[in-house]
Design a protein around this motif. Structure first.
Motif, PDB file in Angstrom:
ATOM      1  N   ALA A 154      17.761 -12.118 -19.735  1.00  0.00           N
ATOM      2  CA  ALA A 154      19.077 -11.501 -19.846  1.00  0.00           C
ATOM      3  C   ALA A 154      20.138 -12.390 -19.228  1.00  0.00           C
ATOM      4  O   ALA A 154      19.848 -13.301 -18.460  1.00  0.00           O
ATOM      5  CB  ALA A 154      19.071 -10.151 -19.147  1.00  0.00           C
ATOM      6  N   GLU A 155      21.368 -12.100 -19.603  1.00  0.00           N
ATOM      7  CA  GLU A 155      22.493 -12.799 -18.989  1.00  0.00           C
ATOM      8  C   GLU A 155      22.991 -11.926 -17.839  1.00  0.00           C
ATOM      9  O   GLU A 155      23.488 -10.820 -18.063  1.00  0.00           O
ATOM     10  CB  GLU A 155      23.615 -13.001 -20.000  1.00  0.00           C
ATOM     11  CG  GLU A 155      24.770 -13.768 -19.441  1.00  0.00           C
ATOM     12  CD  GLU A 155      25.849 -14.002 -20.492  1.00  0.00           C
ATOM     13  OE1 GLU A 155      27.008 -14.129 -20.081  1.00  0.00           O
ATOM     14  OE2 GLU A 155      25.516 -14.055 -21.687  1.00  0.00           O
ATOM     15  N   PRO A 156      22.822 -12.387 -16.589  1.00  0.00           N
ATOM     16  CA  PRO A 156      23.190 -11.537 -15.453  1.00  0.00           C
ATOM     17  C   PRO A 156      24.707 -11.350 -15.348  1.00  0.00           C
ATOM     18  O   PRO A 156      25.476 -12.296 -15.518  1.00  0.00           O
ATOM     19  CB  PRO A 156      22.643 -12.293 -14.243  1.00  0.00           C
ATOM     20  CG  PRO A 156      22.465 -13.683 -14.688  1.00  0.00           C
ATOM     21  CD  PRO A 156      22.269 -13.653 -16.174  1.00  0.00           C
ATOM     22  N   TYR A 157      25.107 -10.106 -15.121  1.00  0.00           N
ATOM     23  CA  TYR A 157      26.505  -9.788 -14.886  1.00  0.00           C
ATOM     24  C   TYR A 157      26.592  -8.468 -14.139  1.00  0.00           C
ATOM     25  O   TYR A 157      25.666  -7.668 -14.159  1.00  0.00           O
ATOM     26  CB  TYR A 157      27.293  -9.706 -16.200  1.00  0.00           C
ATOM     27  CG  TYR A 157      26.985  -8.470 -17.001  1.00  0.00           C
ATOM     28  CD1 TYR A 157      27.766  -7.335 -16.883  1.00  0.00           C
ATOM     29  CD2 TYR A 157      25.903  -8.427 -17.864  1.00  0.00           C
ATOM     30  CE1 TYR A 157      27.472  -6.192 -17.602  1.00  0.00           C
ATOM     31  CE2 TYR A 157      25.607  -7.294 -18.588  1.00  0.00           C
ATOM     32  CZ  TYR A 157      26.399  -6.180 -18.454  1.00  0.00           C
ATOM     33  OH  TYR A 157      26.096  -5.059 -19.172  1.00  0.00           O
ATOM     34  N   ILE A 158      27.682  -8.250 -13.470  1.00  0.00           N
ATOM     35  CA  ILE A 158      27.943  -6.987 -12.800  1.00  0.00           C
ATOM     36  C   ILE A 158      29.307  -6.507 -13.277  1.00  0.00           C
ATOM     37  O   ILE A 158      30.287  -7.244 -13.223  1.00  0.00           O
ATOM     38  CB  ILE A 158      27.941  -7.127 -11.264  1.00  0.00           C
ATOM     39  CG1 ILE A 158      26.580  -7.583 -10.767  1.00  0.00           C
ATOM     40  CG2 ILE A 158      28.355  -5.818 -10.606  1.00  0.00           C
ATOM     41  CD1 ILE A 158      26.528  -7.850  -9.271  1.00  0.00           C
ATOM     42  N   ASP A 159      29.347  -5.281 -13.751  1.00  0.00           N
ATOM     43  CA  ASP A 159      30.583  -4.674 -14.219  1.00  0.00           C
ATOM     44  C   ASP A 159      31.178  -3.868 -13.061  1.00  0.00           C
ATOM     45  O   ASP A 159      30.749  -2.753 -12.785  1.00  0.00           O
ATOM     46  CB  ASP A 159      30.284  -3.773 -15.419  1.00  0.00           C
ATOM     47  CG  ASP A 159      31.544  -3.287 -16.092  1.00  0.00           C
ATOM     48  OD1 ASP A 159      32.636  -3.800 -15.768  1.00  0.00           O
ATOM     49  OD2 ASP A 159      31.434  -2.385 -16.945  1.00  0.00           O
ATOM     50  N   PHE A 160      32.133  -4.445 -12.361  1.00  0.00           N
ATOM     51  CA  PHE A 160      32.705  -3.822 -11.167  1.00  0.00           C
ATOM     52  C   PHE A 160      33.702  -2.731 -11.550  1.00  0.00           C
ATOM     53  O   PHE A 160      34.906  -2.888 -11.403  1.00  0.00           O
ATOM     54  CB  PHE A 160      33.381  -4.869 -10.281  1.00  0.00           C
ATOM     55  CG  PHE A 160      32.427  -5.714  -9.511  1.00  0.00           C
ATOM     56  CD1 PHE A 160      31.860  -5.240  -8.347  1.00  0.00           C
ATOM     57  CD2 PHE A 160      32.075  -6.973  -9.950  1.00  0.00           C
ATOM     58  CE1 PHE A 160      30.962  -6.007  -7.627  1.00  0.00           C
ATOM     59  CE2 PHE A 160      31.188  -7.751  -9.244  1.00  0.00           C
ATOM     60  CZ  PHE A 160      30.629  -7.268  -8.081  1.00  0.00           C
ATOM     61  N   THR A 161      33.176  -1.623 -12.033  1.00  0.00           N
ATOM     62  CA  THR A 161      34.019  -0.472 -12.329  1.00  0.00           C
ATOM     63  C   THR A 161      34.152   0.378 -11.069  1.00  0.00           C
ATOM     64  O   THR A 161      33.431   0.184 -10.085  1.00  0.00           O
ATOM     65  CB  THR A 161      33.402   0.377 -13.454  1.00  0.00           C
ATOM     66  OG1 THR A 161      32.142   0.879 -13.008  1.00  0.00           O
ATOM     67  CG2 THR A 161      33.234  -0.432 -14.729  1.00  0.00           C
ATOM     68  N   GLN A 162      35.055   1.352 -11.124  1.00  0.00           N
ATOM     69  CA  GLN A 162      35.250   2.228  -9.983  1.00  0.00           C
ATOM     70  C   GLN A 162      33.972   3.010  -9.687  1.00  0.00           C
ATOM     71  O   GLN A 162      33.593   3.183  -8.524  1.00  0.00           O
ATOM     72  CB  GLN A 162      36.402   3.190 -10.243  1.00  0.00           C
ATOM     73  CG  GLN A 162      36.676   4.121  -9.081  1.00  0.00           C
ATOM     74  CD  GLN A 162      37.812   5.089  -9.367  1.00  0.00           C
ATOM     75  OE1 GLN A 162      38.335   5.148 -10.467  1.00  0.00           O
ATOM     76  NE2 GLN A 162      38.187   5.844  -8.360  1.00  0.00           N
TER      77      GLN A 162
END
Length: 100
Positions: free
Chosen positions: A15-23
């Protein structure tokens, strides 16, 4: 450390690592970091200081029953009679182990 390295390797390969910094993410992580980790550790240290370590560890046997009760109360999950008998036996055992 081994589990962390294994999962990092799997993430990098599959997978392509990412973090979705939502509230929602920030609130959930804040809850996990401050309330669950810090709060639980603080309560644990308080109980060990107040009681013996063996009495404090005995209380851990109530965690599955408490979690199941909370799932029943908040998430409308089913509790069987066998569950309730197990809760009763566990509660009696913890009482015996922690009484003075």
């Amino acid at each position: 450390m081994g589990g962390c390295l294994f999962h990092l390797l799997i993430i990098l390969i599959l997978a392509e690592p990412y973090i979705d910094f939502t509230q929602t993410f920030v609130i959930a992580m804040g809850h996990q970091i401050f309330l669950v980790s810090f709060g639980a550790f603080t309560i644990l240290m308080f109980l060990i200081k107040k009681n013996s370590a063996s009495k404090t560890v005995s209380i851990f046997f109530l965690i599955p029953a408490t979690s199941a009760f909370m799932a029943w109360f908040f998430l409308n999950e089913n509790l069987t009679n066998l569950d309730l008998v197990g809760f009763l036996i566990t509660s009696i055992g913890v009482y015996i182990a922690t009484r003075d």
